[in-house]
Motif scaffolding. Structure first.
Motif, PDB file in Angstrom:
ATOM      1  N   GLY A  16      -5.083  -1.396  11.330  1.00 40.74           N
ATOM      2  CA  GLY A  16      -4.161  -0.936  10.299  1.00 40.74           C
ATOM      3  C   GLY A  16      -3.445   0.358  10.668  1.00 40.74           C
ATOM      4  O   GLY A  16      -3.830   1.074  11.588  1.00 40.74           O
ATOM      5  N   GLY A  17      -2.377   0.634   9.940  1.00 35.77           N
ATOM      6  CA  GLY A  17      -1.535   1.802  10.214  1.00 35.77           C
ATOM      7  C   GLY A  17      -2.033   3.066   9.553  1.00 35.77           C
ATOM      8  O   GLY A  17      -2.801   3.036   8.600  1.00 35.77           O
ATOM      9  N   THR A  35       0.834  -1.206   0.000  1.00 39.32           N
ATOM     10  CA  THR A  35       0.000   0.000   0.000  1.00 39.32           C
ATOM     11  C   THR A  35       0.873   1.262   0.000  1.00 39.32           C
ATOM     12  O   THR A  35       2.070   1.209   0.259  1.00 39.32           O
ATOM     13  CB  THR A  35      -0.900   0.053   1.242  1.00 39.32           C
ATOM     14  N   ALA A  36       0.205   2.374  -0.221  1.00 44.93           N
ATOM     15  CA  ALA A  36       0.908   3.659  -0.195  1.00 44.93           C
ATOM     16  C   ALA A  36       1.159   4.077   1.250  1.00 44.93           C
ATOM     17  O   ALA A  36       0.301   3.907   2.110  1.00 44.93           O
ATOM     18  CB  ALA A  36       0.045   4.711  -0.873  1.00 44.93           C
ATOM     19  N   MET A  37       2.354   4.587   1.493  1.00 49.74           N
ATOM     20  CA  MET A  37       2.667   5.168   2.807  1.00 49.74           C
ATOM     21  C   MET A  37       3.452   6.440   2.538  1.00 49.74           C
ATOM     22  O   MET A  37       4.515   6.397   1.899  1.00 49.74           O
ATOM     23  CB  MET A  37       3.524   4.201   3.638  1.00 49.74           C
ATOM     24  N   GLY A  38       2.895   7.556   3.012  1.00 51.15           N
ATOM     25  CA  GLY A  38       3.552   8.846   2.793  1.00 51.15           C
ATOM     26  C   GLY A  38       4.993   8.836   3.275  1.00 51.15           C
ATOM     27  O   GLY A  38       5.267   8.340   4.360  1.00 51.15           O
ATOM     28  N   PRO A  79       3.592   6.548  12.373  1.00 55.87           N
ATOM     29  CA  PRO A  79       2.374   5.830  11.984  1.00 55.87           C
ATOM     30  C   PRO A  79       2.687   4.355  11.796  1.00 55.87           C
ATOM     31  O   PRO A  79       3.702   4.010  11.186  1.00 55.87           O
ATOM     32  CB  PRO A  79       1.988   6.450  10.637  1.00 55.87           C
ATOM     33  N   ASN A  91      -1.037   6.533  -5.354  1.00 59.53           N
ATOM     34  CA  ASN A  91      -2.007   6.923  -4.320  1.00 59.53           C
ATOM     35  C   ASN A  91      -2.004   8.434  -4.176  1.00 59.53           C
ATOM     36  O   ASN A  91      -0.946   9.070  -4.189  1.00 59.53           O
ATOM     37  CB  ASN A  91      -1.603   6.276  -2.989  1.00 59.53           C
ATOM     38  N   HIS A 146      -4.694  12.003  -2.648  1.00 63.70           N
ATOM     39  CA  HIS A 146      -5.941  12.407  -1.999  1.00 63.70           C
ATOM     40  C   HIS A 146      -6.410  13.712  -2.615  1.00 63.70           C
ATOM     41  O   HIS A 146      -5.584  14.558  -2.960  1.00 63.70           O
ATOM     42  CB  HIS A 146      -5.740  12.583  -0.495  1.00 63.70           C
ATOM     43  N   GLY A 163      -3.319  -5.338   9.533  1.00 61.75           N
ATOM     44  CA  GLY A 163      -2.861  -6.436  10.382  1.00 61.75           C
ATOM     45  C   GLY A 163      -2.221  -7.602   9.651  1.00 61.75           C
ATOM     46  O   GLY A 163      -1.863  -8.598  10.283  1.00 61.75           O
ATOM     47  N   GLY A 213       0.816  -2.381   4.657  1.00 65.02           N
ATOM     48  CA  GLY A 213       1.629  -1.179   4.742  1.00 65.02           C
ATOM     49  C   GLY A 213       2.822  -1.416   5.650  1.00 65.02           C
ATOM     50  O   GLY A 213       3.969  -1.533   5.197  1.00 65.02           O
ATOM     51  N   THR A 214       2.540  -1.559   6.956  1.00 65.69           N
ATOM     52  CA  THR A 214       3.609  -1.671   7.955  1.00 65.69           C
ATOM     53  C   THR A 214       4.623  -2.760   7.605  1.00 65.69           C
ATOM     54  O   THR A 214       5.840  -2.557   7.774  1.00 65.69           O
ATOM     55  CB  THR A 214       2.977  -1.955   9.339  1.00 65.69           C
ATOM     56  N   GLN A 225      -9.700  -1.536   5.029  1.00 61.28           N
ATOM     57  CA  GLN A 225      -8.677  -1.469   6.079  1.00 61.28           C
ATOM     58  C   GLN A 225      -9.330  -1.545   7.455  1.00 61.28           C
ATOM     59  O   GLN A 225     -10.039  -0.625   7.881  1.00 61.28           O
ATOM     60  CB  GLN A 225      -7.846  -0.191   5.971  1.00 61.28           C
TER      61      GLN A 225
HETATM   62  C1  LIG Z   1       3.792   5.145   7.745  1.00 64.02           C
HETATM   63  C2  LIG Z   1       2.461   5.024   7.089  1.00 64.02           C
HETATM   64  C3  LIG Z   1       2.057   6.001   6.172  1.00 64.02           C
HETATM   65  C4  LIG Z   1       0.835   5.879   5.508  1.00 64.02           C
HETATM   66  N1  LIG Z   1       0.510   6.820   4.553  1.00 64.02           N
HETATM   67  C5  LIG Z   1      -0.596   6.626   3.804  1.00 64.02           C
HETATM   68  C6  LIG Z   1      -0.863   7.484   2.691  1.00 64.02           C
HETATM   69  O1  LIG Z   1      -0.090   8.403   2.381  1.00 64.02           O
HETATM   70  N2  LIG Z   1      -1.991   7.270   1.979  1.00 64.02           N
HETATM   71  C7  LIG Z   1      -2.861   6.234   2.286  1.00 64.02           C
HETATM   72  O2  LIG Z   1      -3.876   6.078   1.599  1.00 64.02           O
HETATM   73  N3  LIG Z   1      -2.628   5.401   3.315  1.00 64.02           N
HETATM   74  C8  LIG Z   1      -1.508   5.555   4.068  1.00 64.02           C
HETATM   75  N4  LIG Z   1      -1.227   4.673   5.085  1.00 64.02           N
HETATM   76  C9  LIG Z   1      -2.106   3.488   5.290  1.00 64.02           C
HETATM   77  C10 LIG Z   1      -1.533   2.297   4.484  1.00 64.02           C
HETATM   78  O3  LIG Z   1      -1.572   2.560   3.103  1.00 64.02           O
HETATM   79  C11 LIG Z   1      -2.286   0.978   4.736  1.00 64.02           C
HETATM   80  O4  LIG Z   1      -3.638   1.118   4.364  1.00 64.02           O
HETATM   81  C12 LIG Z   1      -2.158   0.460   6.146  1.00 64.02           C
HETATM   82  O5  LIG Z   1      -0.825   0.584   6.575  1.00 64.02           O
HETATM   83  C13 LIG Z   1      -2.576  -1.008   6.204  1.00 64.02           C
HETATM   84  O6  LIG Z   1      -2.457  -1.528   7.508  1.00 64.02           O
HETATM   85  P1  LIG Z   1      -1.150  -2.344   8.011  1.00 64.02           P
HETATM   86  O7  LIG Z   1      -0.153  -1.310   8.352  1.00 64.02           O
HETATM   87  O8  LIG Z   1      -1.650  -3.100   9.194  1.00 64.02           O
HETATM   88  O9  LIG Z   1      -0.685  -3.233   6.899  1.00 64.02           O
HETATM   89  C14 LIG Z   1      -0.028   4.788   5.791  1.00 64.02           C
HETATM   90  C15 LIG Z   1       0.368   3.824   6.738  1.00 64.02           C
HETATM   91  C16 LIG Z   1       1.593   3.925   7.378  1.00 64.02           C
HETATM   92  C17 LIG Z   1       2.000   2.851   8.349  1.00 64.02           C
END
Ligand SMILES: Cc1cc2nc3c(=O)[nH]c(=O)nc-3n(C[C@H](O)[C@H](O)[C@H](O)COP(=O)(O)O)c2cc1C
Length: 381
Positions: free
Chosen positions: A147-148, A22-25, A319, A73, A75, A176, A197-198, A143
């Motif tokens: 989730g993170g 997934t996307a993570m900023g 996060p 990804n 917004h 998770g 993500g995590t 999610q």
């Molecule tokens: C460090 C971090 C940054 C994140 N940034 C974004 C983001 O920029 N855009 C978004 O749609 N979700 C973001 N998320 C959510 C993740 O894309 C994802 O949906 C989520 O981490 C899934 O849960 P998991 O961490 O248990 O796998 C972020 C999550 C983390 C941990």
């Protein structure tokens, strides 16, 4: 490979395995996406924290380094959303999907679809899943609350079946997940794959500095990875650290100072004009947001950047999904995906061995949503 691992998700996204990064900023950059793509998964570039020029460079880097297709990804509330949309459409030969939380309108979604770009929003509540499909989503990522990042309150084990029952499009399970057991379990629920993500943040290819990764490795208690509204007013799951605790316990003045500093820094990063900043502020006020919450919107990207980019984990926020508490390694992405697939195959084979006889459908080799398969599940959920 077990045929259950070929799902509508792999078919639609064109990847080998039903695993989404997934996307993570500040984290999901070209390098992570290339590693995921080359290992058979599907990766999203996190454009919500990128300037348009940075995104252009990251897309070019993915294009140059691998031949697979990938996602972006974004917004709608980011200042350069319109430019991001055009950039995605210009690269529609390689960008197979977009993901988003607060998404674009039906007309923009139709533009993506016309260009062959699938719309794959992430939702944290049943009503948002239904709305997203009404607006044209092709795939839904669900999610669960564990989730993170920004997250809802319903756990994956409850939200996933709720959404599966309510929508017809393929559903991807997130929140998770980190293992092959989780993948096999999600497929048994009827999901078309998992999104993580995590787990990808905690890999060898993650750009996150070592000092920050150590904090993710060190946390062992899921309860220390809490959802808090202190950063930007919306529930966001983060690892407890002194900075977060100060933000939560600090008075209005402290919060206001942090929010103002973040807003100013974010304005400089995004190249947002003062006029645009004022317009965003007035628009948010009209929508009913309080002034302080509007200013807090810049907190998340700025405070996350300190930890994720500058390697100052104690001066920003972390996060994370609760899953970080059960992860203690930083494998290469290919190793991670390989081990998830082999464990999922073992679990699926074990379940298959419990079946007295193949069903008529599986004997014919039919595939569909896995929730129609009569897998015996012991102790589900
Ligand atoms: C460090 C971090 C940054 C994140 N940034 C974004 C983001 O920029 N855009 C978004 O749609 N979700 C973001 N998320 C959510 C993740 O894309 C994802 O949906 C989520 O981490 C899934 O849960 P998991 O961490 O248990 O796998 C972020 C999550 C983390 C941990």
């Amino acid at each position: 490979m077990n045929p259950a691992l070929q799902t509508p998700l792999t078919q639609m996204l064109g990847c080998r395995y039903p695993i989404v990064q997934t996307a993570m900023g500040w984290v999901a950059d070209a390098k992570l996406v290339v590693a995921t793509t080359n290992a058979g998964g599907f990766g999203f570039v996190a454009a919500a924290t990128m300037s348009t020029d940075t995104l252009r460079r990251e897309i070019a880097a993915v294009r140059a380094a691998c031949s697979g297709r990938f996602g972006v990804n974004f917004h709608m509330f980011q200042p350069n959303a319109r430019e991001v949309i055009e950039l995605v459409l210009d690269n529609a030969d390689r960008v197979r999907a977009v993901s988003y939380g607060r998404g674009p309108d039906a007309r923009t979604i139709q533009r993506f679809k016309d260009a062959g770009v699938l719309c794959m929003p992430t939702v944290g509540a049943l009503k948002h899943a239904i709305k997203a499909v009404e607006l044209g989503a092709d795939i839904i990522t669900v999610q669960g609350g564990e989730g993170g990042g920004h997250t809802g309150s319903v756990p994956t084990t409850l939200l996933l079946p709720q959404v599966l029952d309510a929508v017809k499009v393929p559903v991807v399970a997130a929140g998770g997940f980190h293992s092959g057991r989780g993948l096999a379990g999600a497929l048994a629920y009827g999901a078309a794959g998992i999104a993580m993500g995590t787990r990808f943040l905690m890999t060898a290819e993650s750009p996150v500095p070592r000092a920050t990764l150590e904090k993710y490795i060190a946390v062992k208690e899921p309860a220390q990875i809490r959802a808090s509204t202190a950063v930007d007013g919306m529930p966001q799951r983060m690892i407890d650290n002194p900075f977060l605790l100060r933000l939560e316990s600090g008075g209005l003045l402290h919060r206001l100072c942090v929010a103002l500093a973040s807003a100013w820094r974010w304005r400089a990063h995004t190249g947002m004009s003062l006029a645009h900043m004022a317009k965003t502020f007035v628009g948010a006020l009209r929508e009913g947001d309080s002034a302080i919450q509007t200013m807090m919107a810049a907190n998340a990207p700025v405070l996350i950047q300190r930890a994720m980019v500058e390697g100052r984990p104690d001066e920003g926020v972390l996060p994370s999904g609760q899953v970080a508490a059960v992860i203690d390694s930083l494998p290469a992405v290919a190793e991670l995906i390989g081990s998830i697939i082999s464990e999922a195959e073992q679990r699926l084979a074990a379940l298959g061995a419990l079946s007295p006889a193949p069903s008529a459908a599986s004997a014919r080799g039919e595939q569909g949503r896995a929730d129609s398969l009569p897998l015996p599940l012991a102790g589900e959920g």
